[in-house]
Design a protein around this motif. Structure first.
Motif, PDB file in Angstrom:
ATOM      1  N   TRP A   2     -15.297  -6.053  14.686  1.00 38.20           N
ATOM      2  CA  TRP A   2     -14.439  -5.034  15.279  1.00 38.20           C
ATOM      3  C   TRP A   2     -15.111  -3.673  15.137  1.00 38.20           C
ATOM      4  CZ3 TRP A   2     -10.743  -6.618  18.285  1.00 38.20           C
ATOM      5  CH2 TRP A   2     -10.089  -7.819  18.028  1.00 38.20           C
ATOM      6  N   GLN A   3     -15.349  -3.016  16.249  1.00 40.21           N
ATOM      7  CA  GLN A   3     -15.878  -1.666  16.235  1.00 40.21           C
ATOM      8  C   GLN A   3     -14.756  -0.639  16.149  1.00 40.21           C
ATOM      9  OE1 GLN A   3     -19.000  -0.926  15.952  1.00 40.21           O
ATOM     10  NE2 GLN A   3     -18.966   1.285  16.256  1.00 40.21           N
ATOM     11  N   ASN A   4     -13.688  -0.883  16.885  1.00 36.59           N
ATOM     12  CA  ASN A   4     -12.479  -0.066  16.809  1.00 36.59           C
ATOM     13  C   ASN A   4     -11.272  -0.995  16.772  1.00 36.59           C
ATOM     14  OD1 ASN A   4     -13.127   2.979  17.267  1.00 36.59           O
ATOM     15  ND2 ASN A   4     -14.378   1.926  18.806  1.00 36.59           N
TER      16      ASN A   4
ATOM     17  N   ARG B 288      -3.074   8.003  13.361  1.00 31.19           N
ATOM     18  CA  ARG B 288      -4.016   6.953  13.774  1.00 31.19           C
ATOM     19  C   ARG B 288      -4.593   6.238  12.543  1.00 31.19           C
ATOM     20  NH1 ARG B 288      -8.458   8.747  17.944  1.00 31.19           N
ATOM     21  NH2 ARG B 288      -6.600   8.634  19.282  1.00 31.19           N
ATOM     22  N   PRO B 289      -3.940   5.181  12.064  1.00 34.34           N
ATOM     23  CA  PRO B 289      -4.539   4.355  11.008  1.00 34.34           C
ATOM     24  C   PRO B 289      -5.369   3.226  11.600  1.00 34.34           C
ATOM     25  CG  PRO B 289      -2.272   3.685  11.381  1.00 34.34           C
ATOM     26  CD  PRO B 289      -2.539   4.818  12.347  1.00 34.34           C
ATOM     27  N   GLY B 290      -6.430   2.813  10.867  1.00 32.86           N
ATOM     28  CA  GLY B 290      -7.229   1.675  11.301  1.00 32.86           C
ATOM     29  C   GLY B 290      -8.710   1.970  11.314  1.00 32.86           C
ATOM     30  N   ARG B 291      -9.460   1.086  11.951  1.00 36.76           N
ATOM     31  CA  ARG B 291     -10.908   1.261  12.105  1.00 36.76           C
ATOM     32  C   ARG B 291     -11.173   2.056  13.370  1.00 36.76           C
ATOM     33  NH1 ARG B 291     -14.848  -3.640  10.993  1.00 36.76           N
ATOM     34  NH2 ARG B 291     -14.240  -2.929   8.910  1.00 36.76           N
ATOM     35  N   GLN B 292     -12.012   3.077  13.267  1.00 36.66           N
ATOM     36  CA  GLN B 292     -12.189   3.987  14.396  1.00 36.66           C
ATOM     37  C   GLN B 292     -13.528   4.705  14.322  1.00 36.66           C
ATOM     38  OE1 GLN B 292      -9.227   7.404  13.580  1.00 36.66           O
ATOM     39  NE2 GLN B 292      -8.612   5.727  12.225  1.00 36.66           N
ATOM     40  N   GLU B 293     -14.129   4.912  15.485  1.00 37.93           N
ATOM     41  CA  GLU B 293     -15.305   5.762  15.589  1.00 37.93           C
ATOM     42  C   GLU B 293     -14.866   7.218  15.527  1.00 37.93           C
ATOM     43  OE1 GLU B 293     -18.237   3.063  18.369  1.00 37.93           O
ATOM     44  OE2 GLU B 293     -16.775   4.344  19.369  1.00 37.93           O
TER      45      GLU B 293
END
Length: 463
Positions: free
Chosen positions: A139-141, A159-164
Motif C-alpha cells: 500500500w502506497q496510500n 486524515r489518518p492512515g498511510r499517505q504521501e
C-alpha cells in the motif's frame, strides 16, 4: 503476477491511450489524491478512456462518486563509474518497473477513502536491489478523510492512515520520485484551507521499505511532526509565503563526526510565486536540537529565480540557483553543525542523485526550451563545493559518500545534465537524461575520482 505479465498488460493499455484524444481533465498531480474530477459529474458520461473511469456516480443518495487511476513506469539507467568509481559497476545497467492502481471513493462531501497499491521491481543491479529499488507489492496510500465545513468557505480535514506527503517544493519532505520506491508515511494529519491560507498539522513516521509482498512496517527509527502554513499573497501584491516548524527524531543518526541519537527542530520560511515572466522560490531555515551528547546548530539558504522570454522562439527560460547548507567545522567537540534535509527529494540536484544538501554550497544554472506544446528541452550546469573542510559529502538519503580524509579542498564536482521530455498525450511522458560529472579537487584528493556518466530513459503513463 509475473513481470512479463505486467508488460503484456501494459502494451494494450498504451496502444489505446495514444489513440484517444484527452478530454478537458484536471492536471495530473504529483500526489494523485490531490486531483479533483468533481466537475465531470455535471457533464455527459464519457465512454472514452480514461475519462470513463473518473467521477463514476454512486447511487448512495449522498452525491458520492468513485475515481479509478493508475501508473505504468518503465525506466532504464546506466551509470559509468557510479559515485565516481567508488560503487560497484553495473554491467549492463538497471531496469526499473513501477505499477500502481488507485481508487478514490468520495462517499459524500464529508467522507472519503483513498487507496493506492504500488509494485516496484528492479533487475540488473550488481549486488541486488536497494530498499529504494524494489518493493514487490505494498500500500502506497491508504487513508480516510473526514471533512468538516467551516466559516469563510474553509474546510477542516482529518486524515489518518498511510499517505504521501510533500511540504512546499519538497526540499525537506518529499515523496522521493527519483528512486523507484516512493516515500510514504504512517500517521495522521489535520489540514485546514480557505481562500487565503492553508495549515497542516501532522505527526507521522516513514514507512520502512522491504522488498517483498505486504511486508513493510512503520519505522521505529524515524519520527516527523510539526506545522506547515501557507499564506496567499501576504504582501497584497505577488507571491505566497510559507512558515513552518518541523520536529524530527532519528535514534541512530550517522555523520562524519560520529553516530548517536538525534532530535532536531527546524524553523523556516519560504517565499515563492510568479509575476509576469518572472518566477522565484526562496527558502531559509535554522535548526537546533541535540545530537548524542552535543547541541545542534545548523542552517540553510536555497534560492531559485527564473525568467521566461515568452516572445522568443521556443520560449527560453533561464533559471539561476544559489544554495548553501551548513556543515560541521570541528570534529573534536560534541556539537554538530551539519544541516539535515530530513526527507528530501531523491533527485535533489540531478537524476544521478549522488550528493545531497548537507555541508555544501553550489551555483546551479538552467536553460529550458519549449519547441512546441509536447516537447521540453533542459540543460543545467552545477558547480558544487564543500562548505566546511572538516566535514564530508553526503548522499540525498544522508549516507556519507566521502569522508574529509584530511583534505582542505572545497571544490568537489562539476556536472552538466541534458534532458529531453516528450508528452504526446495527457499522462504519457517519455524522458531521456544524460549527466556528465567531472570530479574536482576534493574528490581527486580523497579517493576514487573517475569521470561519471549517467544515462536514464523513462516511459511513464498515468491515468
Amino acid at each position: 503476477m509475473h513481470r512479463t505479465a505486467y508488460q503484456l498488460l501494459a502494451a494494450p493499455l498504451f496502444t489505446l491511450t495514444v489513440n484517444v484524444a484527452a478530454a478537458e481533465l484536471p492536471p495530473i498531480q504529483k500526489l494523485r489524491f490531490n486531483e479533483d474530477y468533481s466537475a465531470l459529474l455535471t457533464q455527459s458520461r464519457s465512454t472514452c478512456w480514461p475519462e470513463y473511469w473518473k467521477a463514476i456516480p454512486l447511487q448512495n443518495g449522498a452525491g458520492g462518486y468513485l475515481n479509478i487511476g493508475g501508473e505504468i513506469l518503465q525506466r532504464y539507467e546506466y551509470t559509468d563509474s557510479p559515485v565516481f568509481g567508488q560503487d560497484p559497476q553495473d554491467r549492463h545497467g538497471v531496469w526499473f518497473q513501477r505499477y500502481a492502481i488507485l481508487a478514490d471513493l468520495r462517499w459524500s462531501s464529508h467522507l472519503r477513502l483513498f487507496a493506492q497499491l504500488n509494485s516496484a521491481l528492479e533487475s540488473g543491479r550488481r549486488g541486488g536491489p536497494s530498499p529504494v529499488d524494489e518493493n514487490k507489492l505494498e500500500w502506497q496510500n491508504l487513508f480516510v478523510d473526514f471533512d468538516i465545513a467551516t466559516s469563510n468557505n474553509g474546510t477542516l480535514t482529518l486524515r489518518p492512515g498511510r499517505q504521501e506527503i510533500v511540504l512546499g517544493s519538497g526540499r525537506l519532505v518529499d515523496v522521493r520520485e527519483g528512486p523507484n520506491v516512493r516515500r510514504t508515511f504512517d500517521g495522521g494529519r489535520i489540514l485546514f484551507a480557505d481562500n487565503r491560507w492553508r495549515l497542516e498539522l501532522f505527526a507521522v513516521r516513514p514507512r520502512e521499505d522491504h522488498a517483498g509482498i505486504f511486508d513493510d512496517s512503520t519505522s521505529d527509527r524515524y519520527s516527523l511532526w510539526g506545522a506547515y502554513g501557507t499564506i496567499r499573497q501576504p504582501f497584497e501584491t505577488v507571491g505566497d509565503l510559507d512558515l513552518y516548524y518541523l520536529g524530527y527524531r532519528d535514534t541512530d543518526a550517522l555523520y562524519v563526526q560520529g553516530s548517536g541519537r538525534e532530535r532536531r527542530q527546524s524553523f523556516g520560511a519560504r517565499y515563492w510565486g510568479e509575476h509576469g515572466s518572472w518566477n522565484w522560490n526562496w527558502e531559509s531555515l535554522i535548526q537546533t536540537g541535540i545530537f548524542a551528547s552535543g547541541d545542534i546548530a545548523a542552517w540553510t539558504l536555497a534560492t531559485e529565480t527564473g525568467y521566461r522570454f515568452e516572445h522568443f522562439a521556443w520560449k527560453p527560460e533561464l533559471r539561476f540557483s544559489i544554495n548553501i547548507a551548513s556543515g560541521d567545522d570541528d570534529l573534536d567537540d560534541t556539537d554538530l553543525g551539519t544541516f539535515n534535509p530530513l526527507f528530501p527529494r531523491g533527485n535533489y540536484f540531478s537524476e544521478a542523485a549522488v550528493f545531497g544538501p548537507r555541508n555544501f554550497y553550489n551555483v546551479h544554472t538552467f536553460l529550458n526550451l519549449l519547441p512546441n506544446a509536447d516537447w521540453s528541452l533542459t540543460a543545467d550546469l552545477n558547480l558544487f563545493w564543500r562548505l566546511e573542510t572538516a566535514d564530508g559529502l553526503y548522499s540525498p538519503s544522508g549516507q556519507i559518500v566521502r569522508y574529509p580524509n584530511g583534505s582542505t579542498a572545497h571544490f568537489a564536482v562539476t556536472t552538466l545534465s541534458l534532458t529531453a521530455e516528450y508528452s504526446p498525450v495527457r499522462g504519457l511522458v517519455f524522458t531521456a537524461t544524460h549527466t556528465f560529472g567531472k570530479p574536482e579537487a576534493f574528490l581527486e584528493e580523497t579517493g576514487t575520482h573517475e569521470f561519471l556518466n549517467f544515462t536514464e530513459l523513462t516511459m511513464q503513463y498515468r491515468f
